[in-house]
Motif scaffolding. Structure first.
Motif, PDB file in Angstrom:
ATOM      1  N   LEU A 102       4.554  -3.605   9.817  1.00  0.00           N
ATOM      2  CA  LEU A 102       5.344  -2.672   9.019  1.00  0.00           C
ATOM      3  C   LEU A 102       6.660  -2.349   9.694  1.00  0.00           C
ATOM      4  N   LYS A 103       7.670  -2.144   8.854  1.00  0.00           N
ATOM      5  CA  LYS A 103       9.014  -1.846   9.296  1.00  0.00           C
ATOM      6  C   LYS A 103       9.442  -0.501   8.719  1.00  0.00           C
ATOM      7  N   PRO A 104      10.390   0.169   9.356  1.00  0.00           N
ATOM      8  CA  PRO A 104      10.875   1.444   8.797  1.00  0.00           C
ATOM      9  C   PRO A 104      11.364   1.308   7.360  1.00  0.00           C
ATOM     10  N   GLU A 105      11.935   0.162   7.009  1.00  0.00           N
ATOM     11  CA  GLU A 105      12.418  -0.037   5.633  1.00  0.00           C
ATOM     12  C   GLU A 105      11.292  -0.183   4.612  1.00  0.00           C
ATOM     13  N   ASP A 106      10.039  -0.240   5.069  1.00  0.00           N
ATOM     14  CA  ASP A 106       8.903  -0.240   4.147  1.00  0.00           C
ATOM     15  C   ASP A 106       8.533   1.175   3.713  1.00  0.00           C
ATOM     16  N   THR A 107       9.184   2.172   4.295  1.00  0.00           N
ATOM     17  CA  THR A 107       8.911   3.559   3.936  1.00  0.00           C
ATOM     18  C   THR A 107       9.244   3.804   2.469  1.00  0.00           C
ATOM     19  N   ALA A 108       8.270   4.305   1.729  1.00  0.00           N
ATOM     20  CA  ALA A 108       8.434   4.539   0.296  1.00  0.00           C
ATOM     21  C   ALA A 108       7.150   5.134  -0.256  1.00  0.00           C
ATOM     22  N   VAL A 109       7.231   5.553  -1.505  1.00  0.00           N
ATOM     23  CA  VAL A 109       6.014   5.869  -2.254  1.00  0.00           C
ATOM     24  C   VAL A 109       5.555   4.570  -2.913  1.00  0.00           C
ATOM     25  N   TYR A 110       4.303   4.233  -2.707  1.00  0.00           N
ATOM     26  CA  TYR A 110       3.741   3.000  -3.240  1.00  0.00           C
ATOM     27  C   TYR A 110       2.888   3.322  -4.461  1.00  0.00           C
ATOM     28  N   TYR A 111       3.131   2.558  -5.523  1.00  0.00           N
ATOM     29  CA  TYR A 111       2.436   2.759  -6.785  1.00  0.00           C
ATOM     30  C   TYR A 111       1.616   1.534  -7.153  1.00  0.00           C
ATOM     31  N   CYS A 112       0.425   1.789  -7.621  1.00  0.00           N
ATOM     32  CA  CYS A 112      -0.424   0.754  -8.185  1.00  0.00           C
ATOM     33  C   CYS A 112      -0.170   0.700  -9.689  1.00  0.00           C
ATOM     34  N   ALA A 113      -0.219  -0.503 -10.258  1.00  0.00           N
ATOM     35  CA  ALA A 113       0.020  -0.656 -11.684  1.00  0.00           C
ATOM     36  C   ALA A 113      -0.929  -1.692 -12.273  1.00  0.00           C
ATOM     37  N   ALA A 114      -1.256  -1.507 -13.541  1.00  0.00           N
ATOM     38  CA  ALA A 114      -2.144  -2.438 -14.234  1.00  0.00           C
ATOM     39  C   ALA A 114      -1.506  -2.865 -15.543  1.00  0.00           C
ATOM     40  N   GLY A 115      -1.605  -4.156 -15.801  1.00  0.00           N
ATOM     41  CA  GLY A 115      -1.066  -4.692 -17.037  1.00  0.00           C
ATOM     42  C   GLY A 115      -2.101  -5.536 -17.751  1.00  0.00           C
ATOM     43  N   ALA A 116      -2.217  -5.321 -19.066  1.00  0.00           N
ATOM     44  CA  ALA A 116      -3.194  -6.053 -19.860  1.00  0.00           C
ATOM     45  C   ALA A 116      -2.506  -7.171 -20.635  1.00  0.00           C
ATOM     46  N   GLY A 117      -3.306  -8.116 -21.102  1.00  0.00           N
ATOM     47  CA  GLY A 117      -2.763  -9.197 -21.903  1.00  0.00           C
ATOM     48  C   GLY A 117      -2.054 -10.252 -21.059  1.00  0.00           C
ATOM     49  N   VAL A 118      -1.222 -11.012 -21.723  1.00  0.00           N
ATOM     50  CA  VAL A 118      -0.513 -12.103 -21.053  1.00  0.00           C
ATOM     51  C   VAL A 118       0.728 -11.531 -20.371  1.00  0.00           C
ATOM     52  N   ILE A 119       0.749 -11.603 -19.083  1.00  0.00           N
ATOM     53  CA  ILE A 119       1.904 -11.157 -18.304  1.00  0.00           C
ATOM     54  C   ILE A 119       2.571 -12.371 -17.706  1.00  0.00           C
ATOM     55  N   THR A 120       3.809 -12.596 -18.112  1.00  0.00           N
ATOM     56  CA  THR A 120       4.514 -13.792 -17.654  1.00  0.00           C
ATOM     57  C   THR A 120       5.445 -13.513 -16.487  1.00  0.00           C
ATOM     58  N   GLN A 121       5.799 -12.239 -16.320  1.00  0.00           N
ATOM     59  CA  GLN A 121       6.715 -11.878 -15.244  1.00  0.00           C
ATOM     60  C   GLN A 121       6.136 -10.705 -14.466  1.00  0.00           C
ATOM     61  N   PRO A 122       5.171 -10.953 -13.618  1.00  0.00           N
ATOM     62  CA  PRO A 122       4.449  -9.860 -12.944  1.00  0.00           C
ATOM     63  C   PRO A 122       5.297  -9.035 -11.995  1.00  0.00           C
ATOM     64  N   TYR A 123       6.516  -9.427 -11.764  1.00  0.00           N
ATOM     65  CA  TYR A 123       7.398  -8.673 -10.872  1.00  0.00           C
ATOM     66  C   TYR A 123       8.259  -7.654 -11.618  1.00  0.00           C
ATOM     67  N   LEU A 124       8.071  -7.573 -12.931  1.00  0.00           N
ATOM     68  CA  LEU A 124       8.842  -6.633 -13.738  1.00  0.00           C
ATOM     69  C   LEU A 124       8.019  -5.402 -14.094  1.00  0.00           C
ATOM     70  N   ARG A 125       8.625  -4.229 -13.941  1.00  0.00           N
ATOM     71  CA  ARG A 125       7.898  -2.977 -14.171  1.00  0.00           C
ATOM     72  C   ARG A 125       7.376  -2.849 -15.593  1.00  0.00           C
ATOM     73  N   TYR A 126       8.151  -3.288 -16.572  1.00  0.00           N
ATOM     74  CA  TYR A 126       7.774  -3.062 -17.966  1.00  0.00           C
ATOM     75  C   TYR A 126       6.558  -3.884 -18.398  1.00  0.00           C
ATOM     76  N   GLU A 127       6.133  -4.803 -17.553  1.00  0.00           N
ATOM     77  CA  GLU A 127       4.926  -5.573 -17.877  1.00  0.00           C
ATOM     78  C   GLU A 127       3.653  -4.742 -17.674  1.00  0.00           C
ATOM     79  N   TYR A 128       3.785  -3.604 -17.018  1.00  0.00           N
ATOM     80  CA  TYR A 128       2.624  -2.808 -16.652  1.00  0.00           C
ATOM     81  C   TYR A 128       2.571  -1.532 -17.485  1.00  0.00           C
ATOM     82  N   ALA A 129       1.440  -1.298 -18.118  1.00  0.00           N
ATOM     83  CA  ALA A 129       1.294  -0.133 -18.988  1.00  0.00           C
ATOM     84  C   ALA A 129       0.703   1.076 -18.260  1.00  0.00           C
ATOM     85  N   TYR A 130       0.012   0.835 -17.181  1.00  0.00           N
ATOM     86  CA  TYR A 130      -0.697   1.918 -16.497  1.00  0.00           C
ATOM     87  C   TYR A 130      -0.243   2.010 -15.038  1.00  0.00           C
TER      88      TYR A 130
END
Length: 123
Positions: free
Chosen positions: A84-112
């Motif tokens: 771990l590095k100091p630049e990793d400091t942040a609030v970390y969020y878990c997210a879940a996306g249903a259905g076909v997700i083609t771009q898992p790096y995009l926030r809007y793909e996740y509903a929960y």
């Protein structure tokens, strides 16, 4: 409806390790793409890692240091964070996306989303 609860955050020195867990409700956990995002103060929420079935995806900034995994029997996704590095400091969020997700790096793909857990890395 899926509820996500993160745990495992805290304070760690640079070079140390932490493991985040995210417990999910619901009976179809194995069908969800699970992701981890993080948000530092004054910055946007950025993609960290995702796991879709057994395929994994990582941001360049964490590749080789972080590992995402899941235990479908426990409805839980993990984020092992090493070197771990100091630049990793942040609030970390878990997210879940249903259905076909083609771009898992995009926030809007996740509903929960979980409520977030703070990671602070001291230098």
């Amino acid at each position: 409806q899926v509820q996500l609860v993160e745990s495992g955050g805290g304070l760690v020195q640079a070079g140390g390790s932490l493991r985040l867990s995210c417990a999910a409700s619901g009976r179809t956990f194995k069908d969800y793409t699970m992701g981890w995002f993080r948000q530092a103060p004054g910055k946007v929420r950025d993609f960290v890692a995702a796991i879709r079935w057994s395929d994994t995806y990582y941001a360049d900034s964490v590749k080789g240091r972080f590992t995402i995994s899941r235990d479908n029997a426990k409805n839980t996704v993990y984020l092992q964070m090493d070197s771990l590095k100091p630049e990793d400091t942040a609030v970390y969020y878990c997210a879940a996306g249903a259905g076909v997700i083609t771009q898992p790096y995009l926030r809007y793909e996740y509903a929960y989303w979980g409520q977030g857990t703070q990671i602070t890395v001291s230098s």
